[in-house]
Design an enzyme around this catalytic site. Sequence first.
Site, PDB file in Angstrom:
ATOM      1  N   SER A  77       0.796  -1.235   0.000  1.00  0.00           N
ATOM      2  CA  SER A  77       0.000   0.000   0.000  1.00  0.00           C
ATOM      3  C   SER A  77       0.826   1.280   0.000  1.00  0.00           C
ATOM      4  CB  SER A  77      -0.923   0.038   1.222  1.00  0.00           C
ATOM      5  OG  SER A  77      -1.650  -1.155   1.329  1.00  0.00           O
ATOM      6  N   ILE A  84       0.801   6.769   0.286  1.00  0.00           N
ATOM      7  CA  ILE A  84       0.113   5.664   0.940  1.00  0.00           C
ATOM      8  C   ILE A  84      -1.322   5.586   0.450  1.00  0.00           C
ATOM      9  CG2 ILE A  84      -0.619   4.768   3.197  1.00  0.00           C
ATOM     10  CD1 ILE A  84       1.735   6.931   4.133  1.00  0.00           C
ATOM     11  N   CYS A  85      -1.755   4.382   0.144  1.00  0.00           N
ATOM     12  CA  CYS A  85      -3.157   4.174  -0.208  1.00  0.00           C
ATOM     13  C   CYS A  85      -3.945   4.113   1.097  1.00  0.00           C
ATOM     14  CB  CYS A  85      -3.296   2.867  -0.994  1.00  0.00           C
ATOM     15  SG  CYS A  85      -4.998   2.394  -1.257  1.00  0.00           S
ATOM     16  N   GLN A  86      -4.492   5.240   1.504  1.00  0.00           N
ATOM     17  CA  GLN A  86      -5.179   5.331   2.799  1.00  0.00           C
ATOM     18  C   GLN A  86      -6.604   5.853   2.571  1.00  0.00           C
ATOM     19  OE1 GLN A  86      -3.350   7.973   5.695  1.00  0.00           O
ATOM     20  NE2 GLN A  86      -4.210   6.833   7.398  1.00  0.00           N
ATOM     21  N   GLN A 110      -2.622  -0.005   9.104  1.00  0.00           N
ATOM     22  CA  GLN A 110      -2.423  -0.437   7.728  1.00  0.00           C
ATOM     23  C   GLN A 110      -1.015  -1.007   7.507  1.00  0.00           C
ATOM     24  OE1 GLN A 110      -4.392   2.135   5.047  1.00  0.00           O
ATOM     25  NE2 GLN A 110      -3.096   1.489   3.361  1.00  0.00           N
TER      26      GLN A 110
END
Length: 152
Positions: A77, A84-86, A110
Site C-alpha cells: 500500500s 500511501i493508499c489510505q 495499515q
Amino acid sequence: AHACPTPSPQELEEARRWEGAHDVRQLDGNVRRWGGLLLPNNPPYNKGAFRFELTFSPKHPLEPPCATLRTPIYHPSVDLEGHICQPLTTQVHWEHTTRAIQVLQDLLLQLDSPDPHRVLRPDVARELQEDPEKFRRRAEEHTRLHAEPRPN
C-alpha cells in the site's frame, strides 16, 4: 462551530502522547506539517521505525491531510515515493471531525496488516498473496536495511 484552519495544539499533544509513534512534532515550526516516527507492532516491520510526514490542507479540517512515509518500506500500500493508499484520507471517506491521531492510528494499522486490496505496488501485493513467506522475508530484509532504529 467555527472550523479552525490548522490542527489544534491539543491534537498535536494527543499524537505526542500516543505510544504508536515517537518524536511527533511540527516540522520547521509549520503548524501544517508534522513529522515523527511510526512504530509498527507486527512483523515484518516491528524491528524498525518509519519516519512519516503529515501535511494538513489550508482548508483543514474540511479537506483531509496527506500522510507520506519518508522511510522506504516494502509494502503493497506504499509506493516508492512514500505515498500511501489510505482510504480514510480520501475526499470520499473524510469526515471533518476526524482527528490527526486517528489518521496516524489508521496508518499504523495499515502498516501492521498489509492488505493486498489496497494497492499502490501490484508486484508486492501479488507476492503477498501468492508467496507470503517470500514477501515476509523481503519485507524483513528491507526493514533491516532502511528503517530507523527503534527508540528505547
